[in-house]
Design a protein around this motif. Structure first.
Motif, PDB file in Angstrom:
ATOM      1  N   LEU A  35      21.385  23.845 -72.488  1.00 11.03           N
ATOM      2  CA  LEU A  35      22.393  22.877 -72.079  1.00 11.03           C
ATOM      3  C   LEU A  35      23.603  23.510 -71.409  1.00 11.03           C
ATOM      4  N   GLU A  36      23.960  24.707 -71.841  1.00 14.79           N
ATOM      5  CA  GLU A  36      25.211  25.306 -71.382  1.00 14.79           C
ATOM      6  C   GLU A  36      25.294  25.463 -69.863  1.00 14.79           C
ATOM      7  N   PRO A  37      24.219  25.860 -69.162  1.00 18.91           N
ATOM      8  CA  PRO A  37      24.334  26.013 -67.703  1.00 18.91           C
ATOM      9  C   PRO A  37      24.387  24.677 -66.964  1.00 18.91           C
ATOM     10  N   LEU A  38      24.166  23.569 -67.694  1.00 18.98           N
ATOM     11  CA  LEU A  38      24.095  22.260 -67.051  1.00 18.98           C
ATOM     12  C   LEU A  38      25.493  21.746 -66.750  1.00 18.98           C
ATOM     13  N   GLU A  39      25.885  21.799 -65.490  1.00 24.61           N
ATOM     14  CA  GLU A  39      27.200  21.304 -65.076  1.00 24.61           C
ATOM     15  C   GLU A  39      27.114  19.860 -64.605  1.00 24.61           C
ATOM     16  N   THR A  40      26.065  19.547 -63.853  1.00 24.83           N
ATOM     17  CA  THR A  40      25.832  18.163 -63.432  1.00 24.83           C
ATOM     18  C   THR A  40      24.352  17.851 -63.596  1.00 24.83           C
ATOM     19  N   TYR A  41      24.057  16.559 -63.731  1.00 26.40           N
ATOM     20  CA  TYR A  41      22.666  16.125 -63.921  1.00 26.40           C
ATOM     21  C   TYR A  41      22.570  14.688 -63.427  1.00 26.40           C
ATOM     22  N   SER A  42      21.533  14.400 -62.660  1.00 23.83           N
ATOM     23  CA  SER A  42      21.285  13.029 -62.234  1.00 23.83           C
ATOM     24  C   SER A  42      19.788  12.769 -62.262  1.00 23.83           C
ATOM     25  N   ALA A  43      19.422  11.518 -62.511  1.00 22.42           N
ATOM     26  CA  ALA A  43      18.007  11.176 -62.614  1.00 22.42           C
ATOM     27  C   ALA A  43      17.832   9.666 -62.618  1.00 22.42           C
ATOM     28  N   ASP A  44      16.639   9.231 -62.260  1.00 19.13           N
ATOM     29  CA  ASP A  44      16.228   7.860 -62.539  1.00 19.13           C
ATOM     30  C   ASP A  44      15.746   7.822 -63.986  1.00 19.13           C
ATOM     31  N   TRP A  65      24.087   9.579 -63.904  1.00 16.03           N
ATOM     32  CA  TRP A  65      24.742  10.792 -63.431  1.00 16.03           C
ATOM     33  C   TRP A  65      25.607  11.336 -64.564  1.00 16.03           C
ATOM     34  N   LEU A  66      25.646  12.649 -64.724  1.00 18.23           N
ATOM     35  CA  LEU A  66      26.496  13.289 -65.725  1.00 18.23           C
ATOM     36  C   LEU A  66      27.238  14.447 -65.080  1.00 18.23           C
ATOM     37  N   LYS A  71      32.069  13.216 -68.427  1.00 17.96           N
ATOM     38  CA  LYS A  71      31.958  12.163 -67.425  1.00 17.96           C
ATOM     39  C   LYS A  71      30.497  11.749 -67.258  1.00 17.96           C
ATOM     40  N   PHE A  72      30.260  10.458 -67.235  1.00 16.52           N
ATOM     41  CA  PHE A  72      28.898   9.982 -67.005  1.00 16.52           C
ATOM     42  C   PHE A  72      28.910   8.578 -66.416  1.00 16.52           C
ATOM     43  N   ARG A  73      27.816   8.227 -65.793  1.00 15.69           N
ATOM     44  CA  ARG A  73      27.639   6.898 -65.219  1.00 15.69           C
ATOM     45  C   ARG A  73      26.173   6.493 -65.373  1.00 15.69           C
ATOM     46  N   TRP A  74      25.957   5.335 -65.988  1.00 13.35           N
ATOM     47  CA  TRP A  74      24.614   4.765 -66.138  1.00 13.35           C
ATOM     48  C   TRP A  74      24.593   3.429 -65.409  1.00 13.35           C
ATOM     49  N   GLU A  75      23.677   3.263 -64.488  1.00 15.71           N
ATOM     50  CA  GLU A  75      23.519   1.997 -63.782  1.00 15.71           C
ATOM     51  C   GLU A  75      22.143   1.431 -64.118  1.00 15.71           C
ATOM     52  N   VAL A  76      22.132   0.316 -64.828  1.00 20.00           N
ATOM     53  CA  VAL A  76      20.881  -0.359 -65.166  1.00 20.00           C
ATOM     54  C   VAL A  76      20.600  -1.382 -64.072  1.00 20.00           C
ATOM     55  N   ASP A  77      19.432  -1.260 -63.445  1.00 24.94           N
ATOM     56  CA  ASP A  77      19.061  -2.160 -62.353  1.00 24.94           C
ATOM     57  C   ASP A  77      18.229  -3.334 -62.845  1.00 24.94           C
ATOM     58  N   GLU A  78      17.299  -3.062 -63.762  1.00 27.77           N
ATOM     59  CA  GLU A  78      16.382  -4.096 -64.241  1.00 27.77           C
ATOM     60  C   GLU A  78      16.275  -4.011 -65.762  1.00 27.77           C
ATOM     61  N   PRO A  79      16.051  -5.124 -66.448  1.00 33.64           N
ATOM     62  CA  PRO A  79      15.967  -6.494 -65.907  1.00 33.64           C
ATOM     63  C   PRO A  79      17.324  -7.145 -65.689  1.00 33.64           C
ATOM     64  N   ILE A 191      28.111  16.146 -57.162  1.00 34.83           N
ATOM     65  CA  ILE A 191      28.145  14.696 -57.308  1.00 34.83           C
ATOM     66  C   ILE A 191      29.529  14.220 -56.889  1.00 34.83           C
ATOM     67  N   ASP A 192      29.564  13.178 -56.090  1.00 32.37           N
ATOM     68  CA  ASP A 192      30.826  12.615 -55.637  1.00 32.37           C
ATOM     69  C   ASP A 192      31.671  12.224 -56.854  1.00 32.37           C
ATOM     70  N   PRO A 193      32.896  12.762 -56.977  1.00 32.19           N
ATOM     71  CA  PRO A 193      33.745  12.423 -58.122  1.00 32.19           C
ATOM     72  C   PRO A 193      33.972  10.923 -58.285  1.00 32.19           C
TER      73      PRO A 193
END
Length: 211
Positions: A35-44, A65-66, A71-79, A191-193
């Motif tokens: 985990l330590e080297p993980l600065e940003t992470y994004s995924a579906d 996005w993390l 800082k994080f952002r979760w966008e749920v598209d469905e349902p 990742i765009d701030p």
């Protein structure tokens, strides 16, 4: 934080046999190493909520996005569309169908906000959890059991494949499980701030909660 927060011959036999490491510094150290080297992470993501018998109660999909720290952002598209954003201080839960935004301080306790396992400090793991590790081939599964009884879940599993986070699962006290699988993964990309900023829309109800 809703169900959202509410994440897998001698050599041949060895690859098929899971390696179990007792809850100790070795397992926590290995998880920290990943985990330590993980600065940003994004995924579906694909999320499934199951009852204690394994029956599916709810499913959802979207993108996340993390960015460390916090800082994080979760966008749920469905349902049903839903957006959860943390700017590192406040968490915004936006439900367009209800025309409602809930704002609350970011709870920095990793036992209450599992996303902080990824966007927060990896050093806090050993202090907050008993950690065990199981490995089968390139897949490593870490089981985290909170040391404090004041938690939102009884167990959390993080699954890495080839040292890349592939999924997580949370079990609560009722036996309900939340399983999240990740795809189209990118880590340590810029990742765009603005992703971690949230502007409250006009004409919505705003609920402000204290911790």
């Amino acid at each position: 934080m809703q169900p959202l927060f509410k994440g897998l011959a001698a050599v041949g036999v060895a690859l098929l046999m899971p390696l179990v490491v007792k809850a100790d510094e070795q397992a926590a150290s290995r998880l920290t190493q990943l985990l330590e080297p993980l600065e940003t992470y994004s995924a579906d993501f694909e999320q499934q909520i199951l009852d204690s018998g394994g029956a599916r109660l709810q499913s959802a999909s979207g993108t996340m996005w993390l960015s460390r720290p916090g800082k994080f952002r979760w966008e749920v598209d469905e349902p049903y569309e839903q957006v959860v954003v943390s700017d590192g201080d406040q968490v915004y839960l936006y439900d367009p169908d209800l025309a409602q935004v809930t704002v609350q301080p970011l709870d920095t306790r990793v036992t209450h906000t599992p996303a902080l396992l990824l966007s927060g400090s990896a050093d806090a793991l050993a202090e907050s959890y008993e950690v065990t590790r199981r490995q089968q081939g390139t897949r490593e599964t870490f089981r985290l059991t909170p040391k404090s009884p004041d938690t939102l879940f009884e167990q959390l599993q993080l699954v890495f494949d080839s040292e890349q986070l592939a999924g997580l699962r949370m079990d609560d006290s009722t036996g309900q499980q939340t399983a999240i699988g990740f795809d189209a993964i990118e880590h340590n990309r810029q990742i765009d701030p603005a992703k971690f900023e949230f502007e409250i829309p006009d004409d919505v109800d705003v609920i402000r909660e204290s911790r």
